[in-house]
Design an enzyme around this catalytic site. Sequence first.
Site, PDB file in Angstrom:
ATOM      1  N   TYR A 138       0.826  -1.213   0.000  1.00  0.00           N
ATOM      2  CA  TYR A 138       0.000   0.000   0.000  1.00  0.00           C
ATOM      3  C   TYR A 138       0.861   1.263   0.000  1.00  0.00           C
ATOM      4  O   TYR A 138       0.476   2.293   0.551  1.00  0.00           O
ATOM      5  CB  TYR A 138      -0.951   0.018   1.212  1.00  0.00           C
ATOM      6  CG  TYR A 138      -1.906  -1.157   1.320  1.00  0.00           C
ATOM      7  CD1 TYR A 138      -2.082  -2.047   0.265  1.00  0.00           C
ATOM      8  CD2 TYR A 138      -2.652  -1.369   2.472  1.00  0.00           C
ATOM      9  CE1 TYR A 138      -2.957  -3.122   0.358  1.00  0.00           C
ATOM     10  CE2 TYR A 138      -3.531  -2.442   2.573  1.00  0.00           C
ATOM     11  CZ  TYR A 138      -3.680  -3.318   1.519  1.00  0.00           C
ATOM     12  OH  TYR A 138      -4.557  -4.377   1.624  1.00  0.00           O
ATOM     13  N   LYS A 189       5.947 -14.278   2.048  1.00  0.00           N
ATOM     14  CA  LYS A 189       5.590 -14.953   0.795  1.00  0.00           C
ATOM     15  C   LYS A 189       6.842 -14.931  -0.072  1.00  0.00           C
ATOM     16  O   LYS A 189       6.817 -14.605  -1.258  1.00  0.00           O
ATOM     17  CB  LYS A 189       4.401 -14.237   0.127  1.00  0.00           C
ATOM     18  CG  LYS A 189       3.788 -14.966  -1.052  1.00  0.00           C
ATOM     19  CD  LYS A 189       3.118 -16.289  -0.703  1.00  0.00           C
ATOM     20  CE  LYS A 189       2.848 -17.103  -1.961  1.00  0.00           C
ATOM     21  NZ  LYS A 189       2.352 -18.462  -1.692  1.00  0.00           N
ATOM     22  N   ASP A 246      -3.654  -7.244   6.536  1.00  0.00           N
ATOM     23  CA  ASP A 246      -5.009  -6.736   6.297  1.00  0.00           C
ATOM     24  C   ASP A 246      -5.962  -7.911   6.128  1.00  0.00           C
ATOM     25  O   ASP A 246      -7.019  -7.993   6.749  1.00  0.00           O
ATOM     26  CB  ASP A 246      -4.975  -5.854   5.034  1.00  0.00           C
ATOM     27  CG  ASP A 246      -6.263  -5.093   4.812  1.00  0.00           C
ATOM     28  OD1 ASP A 246      -7.173  -5.175   5.666  1.00  0.00           O
ATOM     29  OD2 ASP A 246      -6.372  -4.408   3.777  1.00  0.00           O
ATOM     30  N   ASP A 250      -8.902  -9.772   9.060  1.00  0.00           N
ATOM     31  CA  ASP A 250     -10.348  -9.979   8.886  1.00  0.00           C
ATOM     32  C   ASP A 250     -10.698 -11.436   9.183  1.00  0.00           C
ATOM     33  O   ASP A 250     -11.730 -11.718   9.797  1.00  0.00           O
ATOM     34  CB  ASP A 250     -10.803  -9.625   7.459  1.00  0.00           C
ATOM     35  CG  ASP A 250     -11.170  -8.146   7.332  1.00  0.00           C
ATOM     36  OD1 ASP A 250     -10.588  -7.329   8.074  1.00  0.00           O
ATOM     37  OD2 ASP A 250     -12.035  -7.812   6.501  1.00  0.00           O
TER      38      ASP A 250
HETATM   39 MN    MN Z   1      -9.092  -4.275   6.054  1.00  0.00          MN
END
Ligand code: MN
Length: 358
Positions: A138, A189, A246, A250
């Site tokens: 990001y 990764k 991120d 969740d």
């Molecule tokens: Mn999120």
Amino acid sequence: MRRYRIAAMGGDGIGPEVISAGVEVLKLCAERDGQFALDFTDFDWGSDYYRKHGVMMPADGAEQLRAFDAILFGAVGAPDIPDHVTLWGLRLAICQPLDQYANVRPTRVLPGITSPLRNVSGPELDWVIVRENSEGEYSGVGGRAHRGLPIEVAQDVSVMTRAGVQRIMRYAFRLAQSRPRKFLTVVTKSNAQRHAMVMWDEIAAEVAQEFPDVTWDKMLVDAMTMRMVIKPGSLDTIVASNLHADILSDLAAALAGSLGIAPTANINPERDAPSMFEPIHGSAFDITGKGIANPVATFWTAAMMLDHLGEAPAAARLMKAVERVTADPALHTPDLGGTATTRQVTEAVCEALRQAND
Ligand code: MN
Ligand code: NAD
């Protein structure tokens, strides 16, 4: 009396509903404690502001926030404005200049709440995910050219810097060290992303040398999703890149029962600018205005804020009150399978705070 200046920003959708509940509970926390006071200043930045002014917040928005001790943030996102505009225009436009590079996401199954995982009733699932919050996938570096033509090209570049990875690894190792199990899982990764992620792994191994009392292991992010479901008790503190964490957080929130209870803190560990505290969930258009948003994520977030401000007893008192309320299924909102309203849960937490006998 210790005084803290708090910027309160509800934002969009259910954001203002849960933030007003959070402010009400925080005011009572301060009153109940008696040793500190909280002065709230409201900010109306968000999608309505955008519709009026064409920007999500004033150009000097982040600078205005520097004067505060902490920021309490709701959610951002509206159906009629592209998500990348709202996200980059407000949340990231605050996190990045204030250098809130550590995003901390605790996950536990609170009393009375059922995990969708069989055999998990509480203590087996107790994690803190540390998300790199300033660069990586990001970073905002990239571009798009030749729109609509067959030769159109678009790229988002994952940028990792040695300094950026070092500081998040140090933060994560230090946090792992402060927890009873002193155990950190470094998510990676590096089999596929063979530049940035290989550096990420190398730096993890280097920083580990500074923390000989912390045990750590390494996990590919895809295998990590499986381990979270199959062996939740094998994890404790977790560090991952901006995108990986991120997604994993969740999943973690769902495994702990609902997105409606999951808190997060965007921390500036050097404390040269305020940190920002928010529920993980978004603006939830589907339930906006119905009075049924679960405020527990915001209350937990508020407890993290009190802790960060140095008011640990008040933070612990608030979490205890929240746990007394979640333990009662009659006080569960619809996301947890109940019928309680935001108002009822808020009043119950206030009542539990008034009755706290410490
Ligand atoms: Mn999120
Ligand atoms: P969301 O978190 O808003 O909602 C996902 C689902 O969870 C919905 O069914 C919603 O009703 C439910 N939910 C979320 N919070 C809840 C709560 N407190 N109580 C009860 N139920 C709750 O995610 P989404 O639907 O993907 O996104 C909606 C908007 O929010 C989008 O514009 C998105 O960009 C934005 N968003 C913002 C943030 C943020 O501000 N940090 C985070 C995620 C999404």
